[in-house]
Design a protein around this motif. Structure first.
Motif, PDB file in Angstrom:
ATOM      1  N   GLY A 380       0.789  -1.225   0.000  1.00  0.00           N
ATOM      2  CA  GLY A 380       0.000   0.000   0.000  1.00  0.00           C
ATOM      3  C   GLY A 380       0.817   1.269   0.000  1.00  0.00           C
ATOM      4  N   GLY A 408       2.770   7.420  -2.992  1.00  0.00           N
ATOM      5  CA  GLY A 408       1.348   7.132  -2.908  1.00  0.00           C
ATOM      6  C   GLY A 408       1.056   6.180  -1.772  1.00  0.00           C
ATOM      7  N   ILE A 410      -2.231   3.794  -0.526  1.00  0.00           N
ATOM      8  CA  ILE A 410      -3.552   3.294  -0.882  1.00  0.00           C
ATOM      9  C   ILE A 410      -4.028   2.364   0.226  1.00  0.00           C
ATOM     10  CG2 ILE A 410      -2.498   1.482  -2.303  1.00  0.00           C
ATOM     11  CD1 ILE A 410      -4.977   1.620  -4.099  1.00  0.00           C
ATOM     12  N   GLU A 411      -5.227   2.616   0.724  1.00  0.00           N
ATOM     13  CA  GLU A 411      -5.712   1.893   1.893  1.00  0.00           C
ATOM     14  C   GLU A 411      -6.032   0.436   1.567  1.00  0.00           C
ATOM     15  OE1 GLU A 411      -9.208   4.358   0.302  1.00  0.00           O
ATOM     16  OE2 GLU A 411      -7.021   4.478   0.457  1.00  0.00           O
ATOM     17  N   MET A 414      -9.228  -0.578  -0.436  1.00  0.00           N
ATOM     18  CA  MET A 414      -9.144  -0.362  -1.877  1.00  0.00           C
ATOM     19  C   MET A 414      -8.194  -1.354  -2.530  1.00  0.00           C
ATOM     20  SD  MET A 414      -8.562   3.219  -3.895  1.00  0.00           S
ATOM     21  CE  MET A 414     -10.037   3.862  -3.108  1.00  0.00           C
ATOM     22  N   ARG A 415      -7.134  -1.740  -1.820  1.00  0.00           N
ATOM     23  CA  ARG A 415      -6.219  -2.743  -2.386  1.00  0.00           C
ATOM     24  C   ARG A 415      -6.936  -4.066  -2.586  1.00  0.00           C
ATOM     25  NH1 ARG A 415      -2.770  -1.108   1.910  1.00  0.00           N
ATOM     26  NH2 ARG A 415      -2.603  -3.241   2.680  1.00  0.00           N
ATOM     27  N   SER A 492      -6.557   8.386  -5.055  1.00  0.00           N
ATOM     28  CA  SER A 492      -5.470   7.435  -4.806  1.00  0.00           C
ATOM     29  C   SER A 492      -5.388   6.393  -5.913  1.00  0.00           C
ATOM     30  CB  SER A 492      -5.670   6.756  -3.451  1.00  0.00           C
ATOM     31  OG  SER A 492      -6.936   6.110  -3.396  1.00  0.00           O
ATOM     32  N   LEU A 493      -6.536   5.960  -6.439  1.00  0.00           N
ATOM     33  CA  LEU A 493      -6.525   4.978  -7.519  1.00  0.00           C
ATOM     34  C   LEU A 493      -6.063   5.615  -8.820  1.00  0.00           C
ATOM     35  CD1 LEU A 493      -7.119   2.010  -7.971  1.00  0.00           C
ATOM     36  CD2 LEU A 493      -9.446   2.620  -8.622  1.00  0.00           C
ATOM     37  N   VAL A 496      -2.428   5.602  -8.759  1.00  0.00           N
ATOM     38  CA  VAL A 496      -1.889   4.285  -9.109  1.00  0.00           C
ATOM     39  C   VAL A 496      -1.802   4.135 -10.613  1.00  0.00           C
ATOM     40  CG1 VAL A 496      -2.357   1.808  -9.074  1.00  0.00           C
ATOM     41  CG2 VAL A 496      -2.632   3.150  -6.993  1.00  0.00           C
TER      42      VAL A 496
END
Length: 665
Positions: A380, A408, A410-411, A414-415, A492-493, A496
């Protein structure tokens, strides 16, 4: 005593009483000096009119002597002063609306703000001149009719405008869900290369940050910078203990320019939200505030040092780490200087196609993709700026990362959606991909998603990607679909996907036809196994089970409480709306204001009707009781309306000040 002295004393007394009453009636924040001056002016201007009206009413004769009984004369005088007071209140409120009262300011603060205004004015002029030189003026573009090269002109102007606008362009280049593709491609080319500052200036900055001579810390420092950008430049050095390091020193004037530019951007965004619907819909000021926060953090190299250590820790936890993160020397790191382990190798930006054997190039690229995807999906935490200059190929074919100003995060929730999304793409499963998209993305305000149409468009993209031998990027194609359906992807996505797009371009420096997406999709099941290790599954089941047991344990008591409330008639349903004391206070104030306004209008109309009726016993030879009472009632209604209007204007002013940036309210 002269008459003018008597008039002056009466004016002063009237002004003091009227000011006190006006501030009580309207708002204590109204300035006293202004109210006193306006009261005196109103008294001096209206006094002749008031005397004339008293003469016409029969209260005074032609020689200004009282012509009626004393009580009636005092009543007419009080009514006249009351209307003069009402005029004072109206004038004060009108002036307050056009020119709001501001308290006395600290001279030092006022001087600093004057300097900031001067800096903003100079910077505004520079920005306008840069835009004009690159043909970005509205008149120029209309006259030339060359809108097709607008992205190129915009990039050139941003590069010349400096670090803030380069960073702004780089941030906008990640918003593929908002901007057209041609703008995204153009903004993605923004670079920060700049002319190096002289060594004497760089040396002075390093010494200032160290707080001691260079010889006390470094054995050698190369005077020629390894790289120079708008914010900082990097010098190779060797510590007294023998470690090879790089010194990243911030340009002395960079922070001042960024501060001025961010002030300008925040003010422009606030003004845009006040004037334009699209700015309010996108939350433009909030976006600019978030951008400003991120840029200020990037200017603080202590944040970059923390980012570096965070990424080092995440990579160290990997089962098969294939990326190297240089070590930070915190004892020499400040907000404007960063000392890092020197990475020896060749940046990807200096590699040309054919420099590496194809098999070796593919193996290196595969290792980088595996590591980056593990950092994103499992840990993450990932490097968010993987352009070719930030990837360094070492002699042992390992790859080092540099420049950790942007990472970055990412929680976990969401992962856990990202990996199924990749597997759905791999399996060409448009149903599963659509389900994940609807879980990840929300429709824009005022719209709703058409699931059938969205699934069709996603299915078309997946089918085309699986049957196309070209190099179309599935992530860009899916973002185009989301933009068409007005679905907002989490920032956040988006970061990515933007990072992966940059990584793909960097890896094609090693092998021009490298298929990063294909390799990443093939590795998706392996990544899923890393995310769902037996230990993780056991811990998740344990926490969810404990939560379920606790909820079941409390359920009987809750049911018993509900039953008891129903039995004794005390069951209450509380609505969320207006349950907050602040909301109730706002509603009470609104109802009170409506009530006061209604009463004021009613009194004003009643006073007019009484004045027109002209009936009842005569108080003077010219005025009956009915008009006199009508004037009193109308005066009360007029004052109530002024008070209600003042509250409405104050509420609007408070809202505007709440939206204004700090220092402008």
């Amino acid at each position: 005593m002269p008459a003018w002295v008597i008039v002056g004393l009466i004016a002063i007394v009237f002004a003091l009483i009227a000011t006190w009453a006006a501030r009580r009636l309207l708002d204590r924040r109204i300035g006293e000096i202004r109210a006193i001056i306006l009261s005196v002016l109103v008294f001096l201007l209206s006094a002749p009119v008031a005397l004339w009206m008293l003469q016409r009413s029969g209260v005074l004769d032609d020689d200004f002597a009282v012509a009626v009984e004393g009580v009636i004369a005092l009543a007419f005088l009080a009514l006249t002063l009351g209307w003069m007071f009402a005029i004072v209140v109206a004038v004060v409120m009108a002036v307050e609306f056009l020119w709001p009262t501001r308290g006395f300011r600290n001279p030092v603060t006022a001087f600093r703000e004057a300097l900031r205004r001067r800096d903003r004015a100079r910077r505004y002029a520079q920005i306008v001149a840069i835009g004009s030189r690159h043909g970005l003026g509205l008149y120029q573009r209309h006259r030339r009719g060359d809108g097709d090269d607008l992205p190129t002109a915009l990039v050139a102007a941003l590069n010349q405008a400096g670090v803030t606008f380069v960073k702004l362009g780089q941030a906008l280049s990640t918003r593929e869900d908002v901007l057209p593709p041609e703008f995204v491609r153009a903004l993605s080319t923004l670079q920060m290369d700049s002319t190096a500052i002289p060594w004497a200036e760089a040396q002075a900055a390093i010494v200032a940050e160290l707080g001691r001579p260079l010889d006390d810390v470094f054995e050698t420092v190369d005077e020629r910078p390894l790289a120079a950008a708008s914010v900082a430049q990097v010098h190779a050095a060797t510590l007294l203990t023998g470690e090879a390091v790089v010194v990243k020193i911030q340009r002395p004037r960079a922070r001042a320019q960024v501060t001025t530019d961010l002030d300008i951007l925040e003010r422009l965004a606030t003004d845009a939200e006040r004037r334009m619907e699209w700015a309010r819909a996108y939350g433009l000021r909030a976006l600019v505030v978030e951008f400003a926060r991120a840029l200020r953090e990037e200017l603080d190299y202590r944040v970059e040092a923390a980012n570096t250590e965070l990424l080092r820790g995440a990579i160290a936890r990997s089962s098969d780490a294939k990326l190297l993160v240089p070590q930070v020397y915190p004892q020499f790191t400040t907000s404007r200087m960063l000392v890092l382990e020197r990475v020896e190798g060749t940046p990807f930006s200096r590699l040309l196609p054919g420099d590496l054997d194809p098999e070796r190039a593919v193996a290196i690229a595969d290792n980088v993709v595996d590591s980056v995807f593990e950092q994103i999906a499992v840990r993450g935490v990932f490097h968010a700026d993987l352009h070719p200059g930030n990837l360094v190929l070492r002699e042992d074919d390992s790859v080092a990362l540099v420049d950790f100003g942007a990472i970055g995060v990412i929680e976990r929730s969401m992962r856990h959606l990202l990996v199924p999304f990749l597997i759905a793409i791999l399996n060409e499963d448009d149903i599963a991909a659509t389900d994940v998209v609807l879980l990840l993305c929300a429709p824009e305000r005022g719209t709703s998603a058409d699931r059938a149409a969205l699934q069709h468009d996603i299915g078309v993209v997946l089918t085309r990607i699986h049957n196309d031998t070209g190099d179309e990027n599935v992530f860009r194609a899916l973002i185009d679909v989301l933009r068409g359906h007005r679905l907002a992807m989490p920032p956040s996505l988006l970061l990515v996907f933007r990072t992966l797009a940059s990584l793909e371009g960097s890896l094609r420096r090693l092998q021009p036809d490298y298929d990063m997406v294909g390799h990443a999709l093939q590795r998706a099941p392996h990544t899923a196994r890393l995310m769902n290790s037996p230990r993780d599954l056991l811990l998740s089941a344990q926490s969810n089970g404990a939560l379920l047991v606790e909820q079941l344990r409390r359920l009987p008591r809750r049911m018993e409480n509900i039953g008891r409330s129903l039995e004794d008639g005390s069951f209450v349903v509380q609505l969320r709306r207006f349950s907050n004391p602040t909301e109730r206070s706002w509603l009470d104030g609104l109802l009170g204001q409506v009530t006061v306004t209604t009463i004021g209008i009613a009194l004003l109309l009643m006073g007019i009707l009484l004045a027109v009726a002209n009936g009842g016993p005569e108080l003077t030879a010219e005025v009956a009781v009915s008009p006199f009472l009508g004037s009193i009632v109308a005066l009360g209604g007029f004052l109530l309306l002024l008070r209600s209007l003042r509250r409405a204007l104050r509420l609007r002013g408070d809202v505007a000040e709440g939206d204004a940036p700090e220092g402008e309210a």
